[in-house]
Design an enzyme around this catalytic site. Sequence first.
Site, mmCIF file in Angstrom:
data_model
loop_
_atom_site.group_PDB
_atom_site.id
_atom_site.type_symbol
_atom_site.label_atom_id
_atom_site.label_comp_id
_atom_site.label_asym_id
_atom_site.label_seq_id
_atom_site.Cartn_x
_atom_site.Cartn_y
_atom_site.Cartn_z
ATOM 1 N N ARG A 219 32.556 51.323 -17.125
ATOM 2 C CA ARG A 219 33.758 51.747 -18.043
ATOM 3 C C ARG A 219 34.656 50.486 -18.667
ATOM 4 O O ARG A 219 35.496 50.704 -19.244
ATOM 5 C CB ARG A 219 34.502 52.507 -16.957
ATOM 6 C CG ARG A 219 35.176 51.806 -15.777
ATOM 7 C CD ARG A 219 36.060 52.662 -14.733
ATOM 8 N NE ARG A 219 36.960 51.818 -14.285
ATOM 9 C CZ ARG A 219 37.823 52.433 -13.122
ATOM 10 N NH1 ARG A 219 37.652 53.706 -12.812
ATOM 11 N NH2 ARG A 219 38.675 51.512 -12.502
ATOM 12 N N ARG B 38 36.040 50.062 -1.902
ATOM 13 C CA ARG B 38 35.887 51.644 -2.445
ATOM 14 C C ARG B 38 34.419 51.631 -3.184
ATOM 15 O O ARG B 38 33.821 52.790 -2.788
ATOM 16 C CB ARG B 38 36.500 51.521 -3.976
ATOM 17 C CG ARG B 38 38.182 51.762 -3.848
ATOM 18 C CD ARG B 38 38.990 52.113 -4.776
ATOM 19 N NE ARG B 38 39.362 50.950 -5.731
ATOM 20 C CZ ARG B 38 40.081 49.959 -5.530
ATOM 21 N NH1 ARG B 38 40.569 49.928 -4.184
ATOM 22 N NH2 ARG B 38 40.252 49.055 -6.574
ATOM 23 N N SER C 187 39.389 45.043 -2.175
ATOM 24 C CA SER C 187 39.620 46.291 -1.961
ATOM 25 C C SER C 187 38.434 47.272 -3.055
ATOM 26 O O SER C 187 38.053 48.212 -2.606
ATOM 27 C CB SER C 187 41.036 46.806 -2.348
ATOM 28 O OG SER C 187 41.320 46.515 -3.672
ATOM 29 N N TYR D 213 47.423 57.446 -7.536
ATOM 30 C CA TYR D 213 47.129 56.181 -7.950
ATOM 31 C C TYR D 213 47.899 56.093 -9.449
ATOM 32 O O TYR D 213 48.739 55.469 -9.836
ATOM 33 C CB TYR D 213 45.826 55.512 -7.895
ATOM 34 C CG TYR D 213 45.718 54.206 -8.420
ATOM 35 C CD1 TYR D 213 46.206 53.130 -7.366
ATOM 36 C CD2 TYR D 213 45.398 53.761 -9.723
ATOM 37 C CE1 TYR D 213 46.289 51.769 -7.670
ATOM 38 C CE2 TYR D 213 45.124 52.311 -10.155
ATOM 39 C CZ TYR D 213 45.626 51.491 -8.808
ATOM 40 O OH TYR D 213 45.513 50.036 -9.613
ATOM 41 N N VAL E 58 38.924 45.043 -11.398
ATOM 42 C CA VAL E 58 38.920 43.669 -10.988
ATOM 43 C C VAL E 58 37.975 43.561 -9.610
ATOM 44 O O VAL E 58 38.306 44.396 -8.569
ATOM 45 C CB VAL E 58 40.341 43.033 -10.748
ATOM 46 C CG1 VAL E 58 40.102 41.678 -10.646
ATOM 47 C CG2 VAL E 58 41.195 43.446 -11.885
ATOM 48 N N ASP E 59 37.209 42.643 -9.701
ATOM 49 C CA ASP E 59 36.189 42.420 -8.677
ATOM 50 C C ASP E 59 37.211 41.613 -7.334
ATOM 51 O O ASP E 59 37.425 40.400 -7.272
ATOM 52 C CB ASP E 59 35.246 41.596 -8.946
ATOM 53 C CG ASP E 59 33.854 41.646 -7.927
ATOM 54 O OD1 ASP E 59 34.319 42.201 -6.881
ATOM 55 O OD2 ASP E 59 32.859 41.392 -8.170
ATOM 56 N N ILE F 63 44.041 39.965 -6.384
ATOM 57 C CA ILE F 63 44.698 39.127 -7.366
ATOM 58 C C ILE F 63 46.255 38.426 -7.066
ATOM 59 O O ILE F 63 46.346 37.412 -7.380
ATOM 60 C CB ILE F 63 45.275 40.314 -8.523
ATOM 61 C CG1 ILE F 63 44.008 41.081 -8.861
ATOM 62 C CG2 ILE F 63 46.052 39.832 -9.458
ATOM 63 C CD1 ILE F 63 44.259 42.468 -9.477
ATOM 64 N N LYS G 260 51.348 54.226 -10.716
ATOM 65 C CA LYS G 260 51.399 53.228 -11.515
ATOM 66 C C LYS G 260 52.066 53.563 -12.859
ATOM 67 O O LYS G 260 52.580 52.526 -13.392
ATOM 68 C CB LYS G 260 50.000 52.716 -11.718
ATOM 69 C CG LYS G 260 49.302 52.124 -10.687
ATOM 70 C CD LYS G 260 49.696 50.999 -10.042
ATOM 71 C CE LYS G 260 48.848 50.259 -9.003
ATOM 72 N NZ LYS G 260 49.486 49.034 -8.392
HETATM 73 P P1 NAD Z 1 43.446 44.095 -2.357
HETATM 74 O O1 NAD Z 1 43.593 45.549 -2.479
HETATM 75 O O2 NAD Z 1 41.805 43.242 -2.458
HETATM 76 O O3 NAD Z 1 44.417 43.178 -1.371
HETATM 77 C C1 NAD Z 1 45.486 43.815 -1.101
HETATM 78 C C2 NAD Z 1 46.587 43.026 -0.277
HETATM 79 O O4 NAD Z 1 47.425 43.861 -0.002
HETATM 80 C C3 NAD Z 1 45.734 42.540 1.089
HETATM 81 O O5 NAD Z 1 45.912 41.139 1.308
HETATM 82 C C4 NAD Z 1 46.634 43.293 2.266
HETATM 83 O O6 NAD Z 1 46.781 42.777 3.296
HETATM 84 C C5 NAD Z 1 47.972 43.460 1.400
HETATM 85 N N1 NAD Z 1 48.674 44.672 1.752
HETATM 86 C C6 NAD Z 1 48.292 45.755 2.146
HETATM 87 N N2 NAD Z 1 49.383 46.575 2.498
HETATM 88 C C7 NAD Z 1 50.496 45.847 2.636
HETATM 89 C C8 NAD Z 1 51.851 45.877 2.933
HETATM 90 N N3 NAD Z 1 52.489 47.059 3.250
HETATM 91 N N4 NAD Z 1 52.672 44.965 2.720
HETATM 92 C C9 NAD Z 1 52.164 43.814 2.100
HETATM 93 N N5 NAD Z 1 50.837 43.471 1.817
HETATM 94 C C10 NAD Z 1 49.997 44.482 2.056
HETATM 95 O O7 NAD Z 1 43.953 43.457 -3.781
HETATM 96 P P2 NAD Z 1 43.723 43.779 -5.341
HETATM 97 O O8 NAD Z 1 42.475 44.810 -5.612
HETATM 98 O O9 NAD Z 1 43.738 42.333 -6.008
HETATM 99 O O10 NAD Z 1 44.962 44.552 -5.780
HETATM 100 C C11 NAD Z 1 46.176 44.103 -5.863
HETATM 101 C C12 NAD Z 1 47.095 45.156 -6.658
HETATM 102 O O11 NAD Z 1 46.540 45.104 -8.095
HETATM 103 C C13 NAD Z 1 47.371 46.465 -6.177
HETATM 104 O O12 NAD Z 1 48.356 46.679 -6.631
HETATM 105 C C14 NAD Z 1 46.554 47.250 -7.019
HETATM 106 O O13 NAD Z 1 46.807 48.432 -7.428
HETATM 107 C C15 NAD Z 1 46.378 46.495 -8.487
HETATM 108 N N6 NAD Z 1 45.143 46.574 -9.211
HETATM 109 C C16 NAD Z 1 43.892 46.412 -8.870
HETATM 110 C C17 NAD Z 1 42.931 46.448 -9.663
HETATM 111 C C18 NAD Z 1 41.511 46.180 -9.151
HETATM 112 O O14 NAD Z 1 40.544 46.675 -9.944
HETATM 113 N N7 NAD Z 1 41.215 45.580 -7.847
HETATM 114 C C19 NAD Z 1 43.174 47.035 -11.135
HETATM 115 C C20 NAD Z 1 44.386 47.147 -11.404
HETATM 116 C C21 NAD Z 1 45.451 46.976 -10.518
#
Ligand code: NAD
Length: 253
Positions: free
Chosen positions: A213, A196, A192, A155, A188-189, A20, A159
């Site tokens: 879901r 999982r 990460s 988690y 979100v696809d 994202i 949040k």
């Molecule tokens: P992701 O997990 O695919 O990517 C995470 C990024 O964070 C990577 O580029 C990684 O290098 C970076 N990262 C990890 N540790 C770090 C650190 N210590 N400092 C700086 N960068 C760091 O990303 P995503 O799934 O898009 O998730 C991004 C955010 O969105 C997160 O906060 C997640 O909880 C939230 N979120 C994701 C979803 C989902 O379904 N994917 C849903 C709701 C919220």
Amino acid sequence: MAQGRLQGKTVLITAAAQGIGRASALACAAEGARVIATDINAELLQSLAQAAAAIETALLDVRDAAAVQALADRVGAVDVLFNCAGMVANGSLLDCSEADWDNSFELNVKSMYRMTRAFLPGMLAHAKATGGSVSVINMASMASSIKGFANRCAYGATKAAVIGLTKSLAADFVKAGLRANALCPGTVDTPSLRGRIASAADPVQAEKDFIARQPVGRLATVDDITPMVVFLASDESRFVTGQNLLVDGGVTI
Ligand code: NAD
């Protein structure tokens, strides 16, 4: 040429190398913003910088207080701070070790406290000087104080804390030109999420369960989420502060 919706704004994003955060960096740049994309992954940051001229990159581990402050000192005022970094520790309370709990709070919550403390003085001074508003966008989730999900103990707790932090920021600085909002996506696809799914005992079933879901019948793409980021970054959201913005495909209908 039409002006972008973020023309003249500087947007700083954490965890912007993939998922994202990366899509948000590209979307904000496409709307005319100067984007400072930060992450711990140098290789992916480099490919992002090559994708758009308006994107500058900086290595930043949001758990490193000295590095956060050094970046804030170097960059100065930004219009928008998008605290996107976060992780999922899978499991119920009985599965959740103290290390899982602490690491989750360190990355998902304390990093936002740290980033915002470092950048806020410059942002407030900028808002005062321009008479405009500045925006903090904090990445929360539908899995938080909004809704409980199985195996999201640490988690969900982090949040929920993000939402509380965001509301306190909004309340304290509303008269100083700061808007603070929490973004709460559905599933979100992203890389990460794919990780999982791959690490589940039955990955095919795990993907089906994630899709099931979502009442809309599919996972969100990152491009389903970025329009809300652009909106919260832009002046179009000038009357929006202290809110949880759900982009969840109907989960919380
Ligand atoms: P992701 O997990 O695919 O990517 C995470 C990024 O964070 C990577 O580029 C990684 O290098 C970076 N990262 C990890 N540790 C770090 C650190 N210590 N400092 C700086 N960068 C760091 O990303 P995503 O799934 O898009 O998730 C991004 C955010 O969105 C997160 O906060 C997640 O909880 C939230 N979120 C994701 C979803 C989902 O379904 N994917 C849903 C709701 C919220």
